[in-house]
Structure formats: structure tokens, C-alpha cells
Design a protein around this motif. Structure first.
Motif, PDB file in Angstrom:
ATOM      1  N   SER A  12     -25.544 -24.277  27.069  1.00  0.00           N
ATOM      2  CA  SER A  12     -24.706 -23.097  27.266  1.00  0.00           C
ATOM      3  C   SER A  12     -24.196 -22.580  25.925  1.00  0.00           C
ATOM      4  O   SER A  12     -24.030 -23.338  24.970  1.00  0.00           O
ATOM      5  N   ASN A  13     -23.964 -21.279  25.865  1.00  0.00           N
ATOM      6  CA  ASN A  13     -23.354 -20.649  24.694  1.00  0.00           C
ATOM      7  C   ASN A  13     -24.175 -20.814  23.423  1.00  0.00           C
ATOM      8  O   ASN A  13     -23.631 -20.941  22.321  1.00  0.00           O
ATOM      9  N   VAL A  14     -25.520 -20.794  23.563  1.00  0.00           N
ATOM     10  CA  VAL A  14     -26.367 -20.858  22.374  1.00  0.00           C
ATOM     11  C   VAL A  14     -26.570 -19.474  21.762  1.00  0.00           C
ATOM     12  O   VAL A  14     -27.202 -19.354  20.713  1.00  0.00           O
ATOM     13  N   GLY A  15     -26.044 -18.439  22.409  1.00  0.00           N
ATOM     14  CA  GLY A  15     -26.186 -17.080  21.882  1.00  0.00           C
ATOM     15  C   GLY A  15     -27.254 -16.258  22.575  1.00  0.00           C
ATOM     16  O   GLY A  15     -27.727 -15.256  22.017  1.00  0.00           O
ATOM     17  N   LEU A 162     -37.415 -20.707  24.315  1.00  0.00           N
ATOM     18  CA  LEU A 162     -36.237 -21.564  24.405  1.00  0.00           C
ATOM     19  C   LEU A 162     -35.475 -21.539  23.083  1.00  0.00           C
ATOM     20  O   LEU A 162     -36.061 -21.737  22.014  1.00  0.00           O
ATOM     21  N   ILE A 163     -34.166 -21.310  23.170  1.00  0.00           N
ATOM     22  CA  ILE A 163     -33.318 -21.173  21.976  1.00  0.00           C
ATOM     23  C   ILE A 163     -32.400 -22.369  21.847  1.00  0.00           C
ATOM     24  O   ILE A 163     -31.754 -22.801  22.804  1.00  0.00           O
ATOM     25  N   GLY A 164     -32.335 -22.924  20.632  1.00  0.00           N
ATOM     26  CA  GLY A 164     -31.416 -24.007  20.327  1.00  0.00           C
ATOM     27  C   GLY A 164     -30.307 -23.532  19.407  1.00  0.00           C
ATOM     28  O   GLY A 164     -30.497 -22.614  18.613  1.00  0.00           O
ATOM     29  N   ASP A 165     -29.145 -24.142  19.526  1.00  0.00           N
ATOM     30  CA  ASP A 165     -27.972 -23.780  18.727  1.00  0.00           C
ATOM     31  C   ASP A 165     -27.724 -24.852  17.681  1.00  0.00           C
ATOM     32  O   ASP A 165     -27.220 -25.935  17.986  1.00  0.00           O
ATOM     33  N   ILE A 166     -28.085 -24.557  16.446  1.00  0.00           N
ATOM     34  CA  ILE A 166     -27.949 -25.561  15.388  1.00  0.00           C
ATOM     35  C   ILE A 166     -26.501 -25.752  14.951  1.00  0.00           C
ATOM     36  O   ILE A 166     -26.135 -26.783  14.392  1.00  0.00           O
TER      37      ILE A 166
END
Length: 483
Positions: A12-15, A162-166
Motif C-alpha cells: 500500500s501507498n507505493v505511489g 508491479l511497483i515497489g517503494d524503495i
């Protein structure tokens, strides 16, 4: 011959919402007809659409990015939490039912036909649809009946990025872990990945990209650095507003448990002269506030009890004795009155509760919800405002004789005899530049007139340029498939 691609998050909240808005603006600038789509959203921050329904506020911003008016098909299922265990279910813009989480788990699969109906209807109006997921597909315990992530992607045969939040750490585990837990059919739908919210030298993570590709087989869309101007866009979470410093005009906003439609705060917090202080539970309302703004609520009576439990009613009375100003919008307006009557138990058990008593009005809850885009005039100056109404309940009483807005000859709002306390049902009015400036100047401090809408639009342009520079949008478009 419409194409579609789905942006999902490894958490959640990865943008995701911001990325969809930026991609939509970038592709629109290339001459494509773009439409945003989110099968299922959970938010009390809703927008009223031109076709008379409501959708998540984030999808309305994405529609703006694509140069389109928001319509209900862009977010066919909207969940609006009303308690810790229950939510109102809005389907294609209209309230369907209020259910508990376990009940919704059984219901959601029955909503897939409506979701697909909206998706394919929207597809007739666009060259490309950018679909936004919700939460994370790695929550495989929720896969049965899913309509928000892989359940939708599988049913509509839409490929996924798929997006990851670094920024939150562990991004390799986020992405590789998702690959590991997904069933094979779902895993095959993911074609690419991207890294969001990177701070510093992106070349330092080049080996990380190679590791993720080696372990997943997914193509890399690149690394998106932190977008510093994200705060200029309408906030999706009230916490995003609470974190922004500002100027000498202090507007205190109690953070209600079921705060709703807090986009009213965005134009205020964007002004350099203004500090919007969103006050959490357990902290008193600040004594130096120029204005206390009580926002909308999805559960007015419950949030009024929460308001009192924090002692904010005492703080509010002290503020009024000092000559401070108060504004209530929608649910906040209802709270400011003398009485709230819920004889039909719309918000819970039937009840009649005492309000804060600062406006001589009474609210009676009604089952019919008013959803309307509304143009109005600020009576004091003649300035035009454009907003929306989204509420149940009717409010009337002596202070309504001092309405401060005019809606095509219909008076709207109420004002106390001394003029310091106001309420109204109209959301979004602070987006009107001249009105916002006039209203703030009444607090006794100078402000410069700014152009909020133009700032949001320019920020979307800047976001599009940012993503064009750092994300492989050409590869992303090539990965989109016809639906």
C-alpha cells in the motif's frame, strides 16, 4: 482497439495513484485518449462525477490529468468506511449497501460483472486505459473473489506492471517476494516492474534491478526518483496534509476518525501564508488558531462523540470566547448545530444527540443522499465558487436566515449572529481563487491571491516530464494489450 495496462503495487501507498496520474498526463500530451480506471477503491475522500455519482478522489485527479471529466465508470466500486468493521458499498456511483468486512468478502465476487461492464464501456472512449490496483496482490489470502488486483487483471486479461517503494526499504524483497507467493497464473500476468520514491543517485541501485529481473524474469521500467512537488497535488491521505509546514495563518483541523472529503484542505495548505494543522486524537486544538475548521465526516454522530472524547468541544468553546472563527463543512456543519436527529438509524442505532450548539440549526438525517456538482456565489463579495455536495441529512433553523452562499437563488449555509461561526454543505469551495483569498483576508491577515487550479495542472505537467525522464513509458505502452 483500446489497449490497457494495470499498475499494481508491492504494498500500500507505493505511489500508484500519482504514477497513474503522471502517466495519464504524459500519454495525453502525446495525443492519446487516456482513461484512468480503478476497479475497487477504499476511501472517504470522494468526488462527485458529471453523471451524478461518486468515485474516489484520486480517480478524479487522474481524469483531470487525462483532460477528461470524471465519470462513475472510472471507479465502479468504492468502499467508504463507516466503522472499524463496516463500510458503505458504492457501485457505479450509487450507494448499494452498508456491510461488514466479512460480508463484503462474500459480496465482492458478485460485483465483478459491474466492474467489467464499466471497464468495457470506458474502453469505447479511449485509446488506452491505465488501471490502478489496490493494496498488494501479495495478499493472496484475499485472492478468492478478488476484483481489485489479480482477480480483475485475470478476468479482463490486462497485463500488469508491479511497483515497489524503495523509500520504505526492502524493495527487492517486496518485488521478489510478491513473485514468490503469487500463483503461477497470476504471476504470468506481470510483465514488468518499476522502483518508485528513490532518493539520491539512482545508479547505486542498478545491481538491484538486475537481481530483481534475474529472480522474476520481469522487464525493468526504471527507477523513479522522489518527486519533490507531489505535495502540490490533492492529497489522497489526510496525513499528507498534516506534514506540510506553512505560514502565519493557522487553520486547525481536528482529525476525525471518519474524516471525509478533506480535499477542502488542499487549496488552503498549498498557500505559503497558511499552516493547516491537522490535530490528531489526544492533542488539544491549538489556542493560537485563527480558524478552527471542522471537516466532513462519514459518520457524523460517531465523530461528534470522538470530538467530545478528545476534549475538543472545550477547546472549541475557549476559541469562540477569544473571538476565534469557526467553519464547519458538511458533517462539521451538522456537528455545529444544536441537535442531530437520526430517527431511522441511518448512522447506527436510532438516536437524537446534542450538537456543539454554536449554530442555531437542527439536522435531521434522511436516507436519501444528495450528490450534486454545485455552482454558488459568496454573498459577501459576489465571488463565484464551484464545488460539490455529497451528504445525507437536512439542516434548518434560525441561523439559516444568515446564509452566506447563494446557489441559483437558493440560500446555502448558516452564520451565527456575530458572524464568526459558519457552516455549509458545499465541499470544494476553497478551490475558487478569489473566494479563498477573500475568506482568508477576513481572518485579519494579508494574503496574496494564488491560482490553485493552475498550480495543480502545472504540477501534473511536471510529474509527466519527471516520469518521461526516468520511467520507460514507451516500453510500458508496448506492454499494454488490446481489450
Amino acid at each position: 482497439m483500446t489497449k490497457a495496462i494495470m499498475i499494481q503495487g508491492a504494498g500500500s501507498n507505493v505511489g500508484k495513484s500519482m504514477l497513474v496520474a503522471g502517466i495519464a498526463r504524459a500519454w495525453t500530451q502525446q495525443g492519446l485518449r487516456v482513461a484512468p480506471f480503478k476497479p475497487q477503491n477504499m476511501s472517504n475522500n470522494a468526488a462527485v462525477t458529471i453523471d451524478g455519482g461518486e468515485i474516489g478522489r484520486a480517480q478524479a485527479l487522474q481524469a483531470m490529468a487525462a483532460g477528461r471529466d470524471p465519470i462513475v465508470d472510472m471507479n465502479p466500486v468504492l468502499l467508504k468506511p463507516e466503522s472499524e468493521i463496516g463500510a458503505q458499498v458504492v457501485v457505479q456511483g450509487q450507494r448499494l449497501a452498508t456491510v461488514k468486512a466479512r460480508e463484503y468478502g462474500k459480496m465482492k465476487a458478485t460485483l465483478l460483472p459491474k466492474v467489467l461492464e464499466s471497464f468495457y464501456r470506458l474502453a469505447k472512449t479511449a485509446d488506452v486505459i491505465i488501471v490502478e490496483g489496490a493494496g498488494s496482490p501479495a495478499e493472496v489470502n484475499l485472492r478468492a473473489g478478488d476484483i481489485a488486483n489479480m482477480g480483475f487483471a485475470s478476468a479482463a486479461r490486462v497485463p500488469v506492471a508491479l511497483i515497489g517503494d524503495i523509500d520504505r526499504g526492502g524493495v527487492i524483497a517486496q518485488l521478489v517476494g510478491t513473485h514468490a507467493v503469487l500463483p503461477e497464473d497470476d504471476r504470468a500476468l506481470i510483465k514488468a516492474f518499476g522502483i518508485n520514491k528513490f532518493r539520491g543517485d539512482t545508479s547505486l541501485f542498478s545491481e538491484g534491478l538486475e537481481i530483481i529481473t534475474a529472480r522474476t524474469g520481469w522487464a525493468s521500467l526504471g527507477i523513479v526518483p522522489w518527486f519533490a512537488d507531489a505535495w502540490k497535488l490533492p492529497a489522497e491521505d489526510v496525513m499528507d496534509i498534516a506534514s506540510r509546514p506553512g505560514g502565519g495563518i493557522k487553520i486547525a483541523v481536528p482529525r476525525l476518525n471518519r474524516i471525509a472529503n478533506f480535499d477542502d484542505l488542499d487549496p488552503l495548505s498549498a498557500m505559503p501564508e497558511v499552516t493547516v494543522d491537522v490535530v490528531p486524537a489526544g492533542r488539544p486544538l491549538p489556542a493560537d488558531a485563527d480558524l478552527i475548521l471542522i471537516p466532513g465526516s462519514k459518520s457524523t454522530i460517531a465523530d461528534l462523540a470522538h470530538f467530545r472524547a478528545q476534549g475538543w468541544d472545550i477547546d472549541l468553546q475557549a476559541h469562540v470566547r477569544r473571538g476565534g472563527r469557526v467553519l464547519g463543512i458538511c458533517g462539521g456543519y451538522q456537528m455545529l448545530g444544536k441537535t442531530i436527529i437520526d430517527a431511522d438509524g441511518i448512522e447506527g442505532a436510532p438516536a437524537t444527540v446534542q450538537g456543539l450548539g454554536l449554530l442555531d440549526v437542527v439536522t435531521e438525517m434522511k436516507p436519501e443522499k444528495r450528490l450534486a456538482l454545485t455552482d454558488a456565489t459568496y454573498i459577501a463579495t459576489g465571488d463565484s465558487v464551484a464545488g460539490y455536495e455529497i451528504h445525507i441529512g437536512q439542516t434548518d433553523g434560525p441561523d439559516r436566515a444568515r446564509a452566506w452562499l447563494d446557489v441559483d437563488g437558493r440560500s446555502e449555509g448558516a452564520t451565527s449572529p456575530d458572524g464568526l461561526i459558519r457552516g455549509c454543505y458545499l465541499h470544494g469551495l476553497f478551490a475558487a481563487d478569489a473566494f479563498r483569498c477573500a475568506f482568508l483576508q477576513e481572518l485579519g491577515k494579508p494574503v496574496n491571491q494564488s491560482q490553485y487550479g493552475a498550480t495543480v495542472s502545472q504540477t501534473l505537467d511536471d510529474l509527466a516530464a519527471h516520469l518521461t525522464d526516468h520511467m520507460d513509458l514507451a516500453r510500458l505502452f508496448d506492454l499494454a494489450e488490446e481489450v
